[in-house]
Design a protein around this motif. Sequence first.
Motif, PDB file in Angstrom:
ATOM      1  N   SER A 196     -39.524   0.440  -3.555  1.00 41.89           N
ATOM      2  CA  SER A 196     -38.912   0.701  -4.645  1.00 41.89           C
ATOM      3  C   SER A 196     -38.241  -0.857  -5.202  1.00 41.89           C
ATOM      4  O   SER A 196     -38.126  -1.307  -4.772  1.00 41.89           O
ATOM      5  CB  SER A 196     -37.887   1.258  -4.390  1.00 41.89           C
TER       6      SER A 196
ATOM      7  N   GLY B 174     -44.964   3.391  -0.330  1.00 40.35           N
ATOM      8  CA  GLY B 174     -44.189   3.174  -1.474  1.00 40.35           C
ATOM      9  C   GLY B 174     -42.907   2.177  -1.631  1.00 40.35           C
ATOM     10  O   GLY B 174     -42.476   2.473  -0.923  1.00 40.35           O
TER      11      GLY B 174
ATOM     12  N   GLY C  81     -35.035   0.468  -9.596  1.00 44.91           N
ATOM     13  CA  GLY C  81     -35.650   2.229  -9.851  1.00 44.91           C
ATOM     14  C   GLY C  81     -36.979   2.928  -9.937  1.00 44.91           C
ATOM     15  O   GLY C  81     -37.110   3.438  -9.917  1.00 44.91           O
ATOM     16  N   ARG C  82     -37.866   1.867  -9.952  1.00 46.69           N
ATOM     17  CA  ARG C  82     -39.074   2.682  -9.995  1.00 46.69           C
ATOM     18  C   ARG C  82     -39.900   2.618  -8.504  1.00 46.69           C
ATOM     19  O   ARG C  82     -39.707   1.091  -7.595  1.00 46.69           O
ATOM     20  CB  ARG C  82     -39.868   2.043 -11.367  1.00 46.69           C
ATOM     21  N   THR C  83     -40.832   3.243  -8.550  1.00 52.38           N
ATOM     22  CA  THR C  83     -41.799   2.934  -6.903  1.00 52.38           C
ATOM     23  C   THR C  83     -42.801   2.636  -7.318  1.00 52.38           C
ATOM     24  O   THR C  83     -44.395   2.998  -7.914  1.00 52.38           O
ATOM     25  CB  THR C  83     -42.366   4.857  -5.911  1.00 52.38           C
ATOM     26  N   HIS C  84     -43.559   2.152  -6.935  1.00 51.80           N
ATOM     27  CA  HIS C  84     -44.892   1.180  -7.014  1.00 51.80           C
ATOM     28  C   HIS C  84     -45.380   1.198  -5.868  1.00 51.80           C
ATOM     29  O   HIS C  84     -45.386   1.208  -4.545  1.00 51.80           O
ATOM     30  CB  HIS C  84     -44.594  -0.077  -6.782  1.00 51.80           C
ATOM     31  N   GLU C  85     -46.874   1.985  -5.707  1.00 49.39           N
ATOM     32  CA  GLU C  85     -47.886   1.658  -4.876  1.00 49.39           C
ATOM     33  C   GLU C  85     -47.890   1.177  -4.097  1.00 49.39           C
ATOM     34  O   GLU C  85     -48.433  -0.374  -4.651  1.00 49.39           O
ATOM     35  CB  GLU C  85     -48.855   2.776  -5.059  1.00 49.39           C
TER      36      GLU C  85
END
Length: 349
Positions: free
Chosen positions: A157, A155, A160-164
């Motif tokens: 970050s 993951g 503020g968002r978690t991206h795979e």
Amino acid sequence: MSHTPALSVLDLVPVRTDQTTSDAIAASRRLARLADRSGFRRYWIAEHHNMPAVAATNPPVLIGMLAAATERIRVGSGGVMLPNHAPLVVAEQFALLEAAFPGRIDLGIGRAPGTDPVTSYALRHGAGGVGDDAVARFPEYVENIVAMMDKGGVGLSVAGRTHELRATPRATSTADVWLLGSSDYSARLAAELGLPYVFAHHFAGQGLAEALELYRTNFRPSALLAEPRTFLTLNAAVAEDAAEAERLAAPNLHMMSTLRTGQPLGHQLLVEEAEQRVAMLAPALVASLRRNWVIGDPASAAEEVRRLAATYDVDEVMISPVAGAFDGTAPDRSPGREQTLELLAGALS
């Protein structure tokens, strides 16, 4: 454990004065096929840049070619010099190689540049980092590669968002990751991360015993590895008689003396010219260069390999076949290197 170790191969894809790059690659393809037939455990490709005598500039490209030309042997990097490359690119390359050749790919990672400062800058600009940044972040980059090649990915970050982030969409297996080094730095890091470790004994003058002890003593089990795992690397030239083996070692001894004394490096010389050049070197320099090499007939070479494996408590020895070629050799072959592997494997069987 047995004192008759498994054998593996380290290949720099040497380029002789009578060879083109195409010839050198063809010779290495033949050598890999021979190692595959002869029961060698793995075949690793080094990474060096801007060197007239070495064609191993891009391990992933060569690994793909050699894995496709062989059937069972593990093929890998010895190693990818990580500061030269973006970690995600390395993870993607080796995830694809593993997908194409499941269970046969090794990713050996090193921290050295493998080249001169100017070429190093050209490689690093826009890749793993610029200047010393990539070296300083080496531990982080190693961990990132391991995570990105994992089936679950990692993951990332951002804002503020978690991206795979995955090196490849649907991995079913991952390449084995090894740390390589010629000092105690990588030994400590491999122990801390719970990764297998190899000390570059084939070119490092000293420090093998200390590095292995440091690695084994400080090893922390991980999800990847339950206990320390290592092997020994050796330069070797083997022939039917010791005198021929000495002659065949001359081109590589000359090349190493050129590097040691800071002279311009050219293509690897043929035996006849190289032995004349080596004869003019100071005996102390020659003795220093070949101190850790195995040069001799099959019986004596096999005995020395067994002794070293027992001394350093390893069940595998990786051979860098440093036998050169005589004038008149077919350009797309390296019979001295082939003979070294065949005779050593036969004597140890």
